[in-house]
Design a protein around this motif. Sequence first.
Motif, PDB file in Angstrom:
ATOM      1  N   THR A  91    -112.187  12.015  71.396  1.00  0.00           N
ATOM      2  CA  THR A  91    -111.947  13.357  70.873  1.00  0.00           C
ATOM      3  C   THR A  91    -112.107  14.352  72.010  1.00  0.00           C
ATOM      4  OG1 THR A  91    -112.737  12.826  68.645  1.00  0.00           O
ATOM      5  CG2 THR A  91    -112.711  15.146  69.258  1.00  0.00           C
ATOM      6  N   GLY A  92    -111.024  15.051  72.332  1.00  0.00           N
ATOM      7  CA  GLY A  92    -111.106  16.132  73.297  1.00  0.00           C
ATOM      8  C   GLY A  92    -111.620  17.383  72.612  1.00  0.00           C
ATOM      9  N   VAL A  93    -112.486  18.122  73.296  1.00  0.00           N
ATOM     10  CA  VAL A  93    -113.082  19.331  72.731  1.00  0.00           C
ATOM     11  C   VAL A  93    -112.527  20.547  73.468  1.00  0.00           C
ATOM     12  CG1 VAL A  93    -115.224  20.566  72.272  1.00  0.00           C
ATOM     13  CG2 VAL A  93    -115.181  18.064  72.128  1.00  0.00           C
ATOM     14  N   HIS A  94    -112.127  21.548  72.726  1.00  0.00           N
ATOM     15  CA  HIS A  94    -111.589  22.826  73.226  1.00  0.00           C
ATOM     16  C   HIS A  94    -110.164  22.642  73.773  1.00  0.00           C
ATOM     17  CE1 HIS A  94    -115.536  24.352  72.549  1.00  0.00           C
ATOM     18  NE2 HIS A  94    -116.076  23.839  73.636  1.00  0.00           N
TER      19      HIS A  94
ATOM     20  N   PRO B 273    -105.576  18.804  63.971  1.00  0.00           N
ATOM     21  CA  PRO B 273    -106.792  19.361  64.558  1.00  0.00           C
ATOM     22  C   PRO B 273    -108.021  19.091  63.708  1.00  0.00           C
ATOM     23  CG  PRO B 273    -105.005  20.976  64.512  1.00  0.00           C
ATOM     24  CD  PRO B 273    -104.569  19.819  63.668  1.00  0.00           C
ATOM     25  N   THR B 274    -109.170  19.131  64.363  1.00  0.00           N
ATOM     26  CA  THR B 274    -110.457  19.076  63.681  1.00  0.00           C
ATOM     27  C   THR B 274    -111.258  20.293  64.123  1.00  0.00           C
ATOM     28  OG1 THR B 274    -111.582  17.792  65.409  1.00  0.00           O
ATOM     29  CG2 THR B 274    -110.370  16.555  63.727  1.00  0.00           C
ATOM     30  N   LEU B 275    -112.328  20.604  63.389  1.00  0.00           N
ATOM     31  CA  LEU B 275    -113.072  21.833  63.641  1.00  0.00           C
ATOM     32  C   LEU B 275    -114.538  21.547  63.925  1.00  0.00           C
ATOM     33  CD1 LEU B 275    -111.585  24.148  60.870  1.00  0.00           C
ATOM     34  CD2 LEU B 275    -110.906  23.971  63.260  1.00  0.00           C
ATOM     35  N   SER B 276    -115.137  22.425  64.731  1.00  0.00           N
ATOM     36  CA  SER B 276    -116.551  22.269  65.066  1.00  0.00           C
ATOM     37  C   SER B 276    -117.167  23.622  65.362  1.00  0.00           C
ATOM     38  CB  SER B 276    -116.715  21.329  66.263  1.00  0.00           C
ATOM     39  OG  SER B 276    -116.040  21.813  67.413  1.00  0.00           O
TER      40      SER B 276
ATOM     41  N   ALA C 149    -112.013  11.222  60.330  1.00  0.00           N
ATOM     42  CA  ALA C 149    -111.216  10.224  61.040  1.00  0.00           C
ATOM     43  C   ALA C 149    -111.504  10.256  62.536  1.00  0.00           C
ATOM     44  CB  ALA C 149    -109.732  10.460  60.774  1.00  0.00           C
ATOM     45  N   SER C 150    -111.689  11.447  63.094  1.00  0.00           N
ATOM     46  CA  SER C 150    -111.951  11.558  64.533  1.00  0.00           C
ATOM     47  C   SER C 150    -113.250  10.895  64.937  1.00  0.00           C
ATOM     48  CB  SER C 150    -111.985  13.031  64.946  1.00  0.00           C
ATOM     49  OG  SER C 150    -113.210  13.651  64.565  1.00  0.00           O
ATOM     50  N   MET C 151    -114.165  10.728  63.992  1.00  0.00           N
ATOM     51  CA  MET C 151    -115.457  10.107  64.265  1.00  0.00           C
ATOM     52  C   MET C 151    -115.504   8.648  63.825  1.00  0.00           C
ATOM     53  SD  MET C 151    -117.566  13.482  63.050  1.00  0.00           S
ATOM     54  CE  MET C 151    -119.235  12.856  63.157  1.00  0.00           C
ATOM     55  N   GLY C 152    -114.355   8.120  63.419  1.00  0.00           N
ATOM     56  CA  GLY C 152    -114.313   6.739  62.966  1.00  0.00           C
ATOM     57  C   GLY C 152    -114.968   6.531  61.621  1.00  0.00           C
TER      58      GLY C 152
ATOM     59  N   LEU D 148    -102.490  12.961  74.211  1.00  0.00           N
ATOM     60  CA  LEU D 148    -103.584  12.697  73.282  1.00  0.00           C
ATOM     61  C   LEU D 148    -103.042  12.124  71.973  1.00  0.00           C
ATOM     62  CD1 LEU D 148    -105.921  15.834  73.621  1.00  0.00           C
ATOM     63  CD2 LEU D 148    -106.461  13.487  74.300  1.00  0.00           C
ATOM     64  N   ALA D 149    -101.990  12.745  71.466  1.00  0.00           N
ATOM     65  CA  ALA D 149    -101.414  12.289  70.195  1.00  0.00           C
ATOM     66  C   ALA D 149    -100.874  10.874  70.312  1.00  0.00           C
ATOM     67  CB  ALA D 149    -100.313  13.245  69.747  1.00  0.00           C
ATOM     68  N   ASP D 150    -100.188  10.580  71.405  1.00  0.00           N
ATOM     69  CA  ASP D 150     -99.620   9.245  71.593  1.00  0.00           C
ATOM     70  C   ASP D 150    -100.698   8.175  71.681  1.00  0.00           C
ATOM     71  OD1 ASP D 150     -97.112  10.350  71.573  1.00  0.00           O
ATOM     72  OD2 ASP D 150     -96.844  10.327  73.754  1.00  0.00           O
ATOM     73  N   ALA D 151    -101.870   8.568  72.193  1.00  0.00           N
ATOM     74  CA  ALA D 151    -102.982   7.614  72.298  1.00  0.00           C
ATOM     75  C   ALA D 151    -103.735   7.472  70.986  1.00  0.00           C
ATOM     76  CB  ALA D 151    -103.945   8.055  73.403  1.00  0.00           C
ATOM     77  N   GLY D 152    -103.410   8.311  69.989  1.00  0.00           N
ATOM     78  CA  GLY D 152    -104.147   8.300  68.729  1.00  0.00           C
ATOM     79  C   GLY D 152    -105.461   9.039  68.810  1.00  0.00           C
ATOM     80  N   ALA D 153    -105.643   9.850  69.863  1.00  0.00           N
ATOM     81  CA  ALA D 153    -106.881  10.586  70.064  1.00  0.00           C
ATOM     82  C   ALA D 153    -106.907  11.835  69.183  1.00  0.00           C
ATOM     83  CB  ALA D 153    -107.041  10.958  71.541  1.00  0.00           C
ATOM     84  N   SER D 154    -108.015  12.577  69.254  1.00  0.00           N
ATOM     85  CA  SER D 154    -108.217  13.740  68.395  1.00  0.00           C
ATOM     86  C   SER D 154    -108.544  14.969  69.235  1.00  0.00           C
ATOM     87  CB  SER D 154    -109.382  13.480  67.420  1.00  0.00           C
ATOM     88  OG  SER D 154    -109.204  12.271  66.714  1.00  0.00           O
ATOM     89  N   LEU D 155    -108.474  16.130  68.604  1.00  0.00           N
ATOM     90  CA  LEU D 155    -108.821  17.377  69.262  1.00  0.00           C
ATOM     91  C   LEU D 155    -109.762  18.168  68.360  1.00  0.00           C
ATOM     92  CD1 LEU D 155    -108.322  19.327  71.671  1.00  0.00           C
ATOM     93  CD2 LEU D 155    -106.547  20.398  70.267  1.00  0.00           C
TER      94      LEU D 155
END
Length: 428
Positions: A231-234, A280-283, A327-330, A246-253
């Motif tokens: 998960t990339g932050v910011h 996107p996800t929020l924090s 989902a971003s945290m498994g 990031l999207a192609d790797a299935g990663a999150s933001l």
Amino acid sequence: MKTLITGGTVITMDPALGDLTRGDVLIEDGRITEVAPHIDAPDAEVIDASERIVMPGFVDNHRHAWQTAFRGAGSDWTFPQWSQAMHHTVKPHYTPEDVYIGTLMGRLEALHSGVTTMLDWYHVAQTHAHEDAAVAALTDAPGRSVFCLGAGWGTDAPVEDDIRRVRDILTGGGRIDLALGMRGPSHTGIDTAAREIKLADELGLRISLHVEAPGTITELAEHNLLRHTLTGVHANGIGLDELRMLADAGASLSISPDVELKMGFGAPMTGLALDAGLRPTLSIDDVPSAGGDMFSTLRTTFAAQRGIDGRLRSRDLLGFATVNAAASMGLAHRTGSLTPGKDADIIILRTDDLTIFPVTAPAGSIVSQGHPGLVHTVLAAGRVVKHDGVLVGVDLPALRERLMASRDRIAAAADVALDGTWEPMPTA
């Protein structure tokens, strides 16, 4: 043990179930077993949710809870000022007790405001005792937490031994999971980044990375180091090409809009992330600078992006803070929606409060008018941890005294003012 939540407006965040204008949720042994307009369960303990909204607990995938004692101190700070203040001025004076009480109160605050799952991004690294204090605080607080262990801000010290040691402490399951807080190649070089990602792969850990500059994602991609577990932050200011990597790797933001806008990071990346195929996800990030509740984060994200292109809907925002973040945290198989089989991580919101009454469009009301004062009841894995607006089994007066003592001792040792005049001067 059975619990029946009955008579509420149910927002499931499960597309197969949808919303129920009037619905029931049945819980058995900490998990949701049924969601329906009406459920007969004569042997269940009943929670009356009439004039309430029933929804999944919020999921915050990036918060630095150790900083809780200095809440509000950085309201006017830029990012360089925050870095100077928290990492170079006060952090050297933190004891394990300071880490414990800050982390505990930060986690309790999150729970109080409806965050049932939280990733604690730990970068106050000093000793094993400090790490253990953070883990103990998360263990002592109800709810599900992820301890994201990083080596500290501005250091290239190895993390392998610490990660393995804490992993062994947490072995055996429970409510606390472990993640790796990665510093990234701009801090440590690509070889260290590769070792950290290999370690996370070996141990089955999720990875969280503060993306501070364009080129970081490209460098990781060129070395085949992007993962779906990252998960990339910011990531403010990076281009659409890197977001697509990031999207192609299935990663999150993970987007922390209040901090990003106030500290000068730039506009939140919500719209560009969607363009790239990311959800996107929020924090929250940190409470010296921003509010610690997800309602504020929802509202800022919504307003910032709607002001640009008008595309988002309230339902999108709720997804960012529940199912997408889980989902971003498994943890999508455990939490994030009111789906039978998942843990009963549930919040019940008042609809009779004058700040939200009358509720005509529930999702829109939560995003546009919601606030922590509406959080009437919180269940974490089926356990009631907040009821009638009060945390259950928590001695808040004693904890408040400990947090104040911690703040005052650190401030005295660091020789910083606590009267609103503290303006740290970043070093050159």
